[in-house]
Scaffold this motif. Structure first.
Motif, PDB file in Angstrom:
ATOM      1  N   TYR A 290      28.441  43.071  38.547  1.00  0.00           N
ATOM      2  CA  TYR A 290      28.766  42.981  37.114  1.00  0.00           C
ATOM      3  C   TYR A 290      28.983  44.350  36.492  1.00  0.00           C
ATOM      4  O   TYR A 290      29.537  44.466  35.397  1.00  0.00           O
ATOM      5  CB  TYR A 290      27.610  42.296  36.364  1.00  0.00           C
ATOM      6  N   PHE A 291      28.581  45.400  37.165  1.00  0.00           N
ATOM      7  CA  PHE A 291      28.356  46.692  36.521  1.00  0.00           C
ATOM      8  C   PHE A 291      29.644  47.361  36.050  1.00  0.00           C
ATOM      9  O   PHE A 291      29.806  47.667  34.873  1.00  0.00           O
ATOM     10  CB  PHE A 291      27.607  47.613  37.493  1.00  0.00           C
ATOM     11  N   ILE A 292      30.569  47.636  36.971  1.00  0.00           N
ATOM     12  CA  ILE A 292      31.881  48.194  36.625  1.00  0.00           C
ATOM     13  C   ILE A 292      32.928  47.497  37.487  1.00  0.00           C
ATOM     14  O   ILE A 292      32.892  47.592  38.706  1.00  0.00           O
ATOM     15  CB  ILE A 292      31.957  49.736  36.794  1.00  0.00           C
ATOM     16  N   ASN A 293      33.847  46.811  36.852  1.00  0.00           N
ATOM     17  CA  ASN A 293      34.862  46.031  37.569  1.00  0.00           C
ATOM     18  C   ASN A 293      36.261  46.622  37.460  1.00  0.00           C
ATOM     19  O   ASN A 293      37.087  46.425  38.356  1.00  0.00           O
ATOM     20  CB  ASN A 293      34.895  44.599  37.057  1.00  0.00           C
ATOM     21  N   THR A 294      36.557  47.301  36.384  1.00  0.00           N
ATOM     22  CA  THR A 294      37.890  47.844  36.141  1.00  0.00           C
ATOM     23  C   THR A 294      37.815  49.347  35.905  1.00  0.00           C
ATOM     24  O   THR A 294      36.737  49.906  35.658  1.00  0.00           O
ATOM     25  CB  THR A 294      38.529  47.190  34.909  1.00  0.00           C
ATOM     26  N   VAL A 295      38.973  49.981  35.936  1.00  0.00           N
ATOM     27  CA  VAL A 295      39.031  51.402  35.609  1.00  0.00           C
ATOM     28  C   VAL A 295      38.508  51.644  34.195  1.00  0.00           C
ATOM     29  O   VAL A 295      37.785  52.614  33.940  1.00  0.00           O
ATOM     30  CB  VAL A 295      40.465  51.935  35.783  1.00  0.00           C
TER      31      VAL A 295
END
Length: 276
Positions: A154-159
């Motif tokens: 869940y933490f960072i999915n996209t730039v």
């Protein structure tokens, strides 16, 4: 750019360091390998160094954290163990003359939660990674945070997510790890995402949308490679493929079928990326 292959592309269990496959990576034509530091406290760094020298290869390194060594945990003892893990990996990088540590460095892989409930996790992770960034700077090792798809974290999915979190970390030695497999799930325009990230990208994984060798699926490789050239990216582009079903790693990453040969996959991937 330097072309490498993640040694876990060959292996069936996480405990396998993949060092026995360094010779094949050299034969296939790679510039180097990515070493999975799954158990850094017991990692055989000397054997790895000996093999790299024997086959005239360079390396990058990768790792992840687990719930007992979680830099984002509210528990200070767990955070301390997480920071210890990252520091140990940085020391291994230094010993192996690698200037990069990539992977899921901020929270455990496959940890899924609602971001509304995770404000403290982001705060603690940012503080931990600032300290790790300082330690990495001391040893000349850049830390790159892997952008995962929503089903693996869940933490960072996209730039865009990654850029926001890097601002929280606030350290120039902590960058983003762009992975084409995850990007083609999460980004509305994966190629534009590379351009948007620009110099914030510190490491790149190459994998088609089917988890196999570049060129076997739907990723737009021509434009992807051009975008990396456009941002003047000069660091590692590393093939990371998971193709083996009916094994620990295959089960973990949901590879339920297929009969691809791991050696041919590695060879085809190298040839294809070289052709671009």
């Amino acid at each position: 750019m330097k072309l490498g292959i993640h040694l876990s592309s060959y292996t069936e269990i996480w405990e396998d360091t993949g060092l026995d496959y360094i010779s094949h990576a050299a034969k296939a034509g790679y510039d180097g390998v990515e070493l999975p530091l799954m158990f850094p406290d017991s990692y055989d760094s000397q054997r790895a160094k000996t093999l790299l020298k024997k086959y005239n290869l360079q390396c990058s390194c990768g790792t992840g954290v687990n719930p007992d060594e979680d830099p984002s945990s509210p528990d200070p003892e767990i955070r301390a163990r997480g920071l210890h893990r990252l520091k140990k990996c940085i020391e291994i990088c230094n010993f192996l003359e690698s200037d990069g540590l990539g992977g899921v460095l901020y929270a455990p892989w496959m940890q899924l939660k609602n971001r509304r409930d995770a404000a403290e996790n982001y705060k603690w992770a940012a503080e931990s990674l600032y300290q790790a960034g300082e330690y990495g700077k001391k040893y000349g090792v850049i830390l790159s945070l892997e952008l995962l798809n929503r089903y693996e974290g869940y933490f960072i999915n996209t730039v865009e997510d990654g850029k926001k979190f890097l601002k929280m970390v606030g350290h120039e030695n902590v960058k983003l790890h762009y992975d084409t497999f995850h990007s083609y799930i999460e980004e509305s325009n994966p190629v534009q995402a590379i351009l948007d990230a620009g110099s914030l990208i510190g490491h790149v994984h190459l994998c088609d949308n089917n988890r196999a060798a570049p060129g076997t699926g739907n990723v737009n490789w021509k434009d992807t490679m051009q975008a990396l050239r456009d941002i003047n990216y000069t660091r590692w582009i590393t093939v990371e493929n998971f193709i083996l079903p009916n094994c620990e790693i295959g089960d973990a990453v949901c590879i339920w079928s297929g009969n691809r040969d791991k050696y041919k996959n590695a060879e085809d991937a190298c040839k294809f990326i070289r052709s671009l």
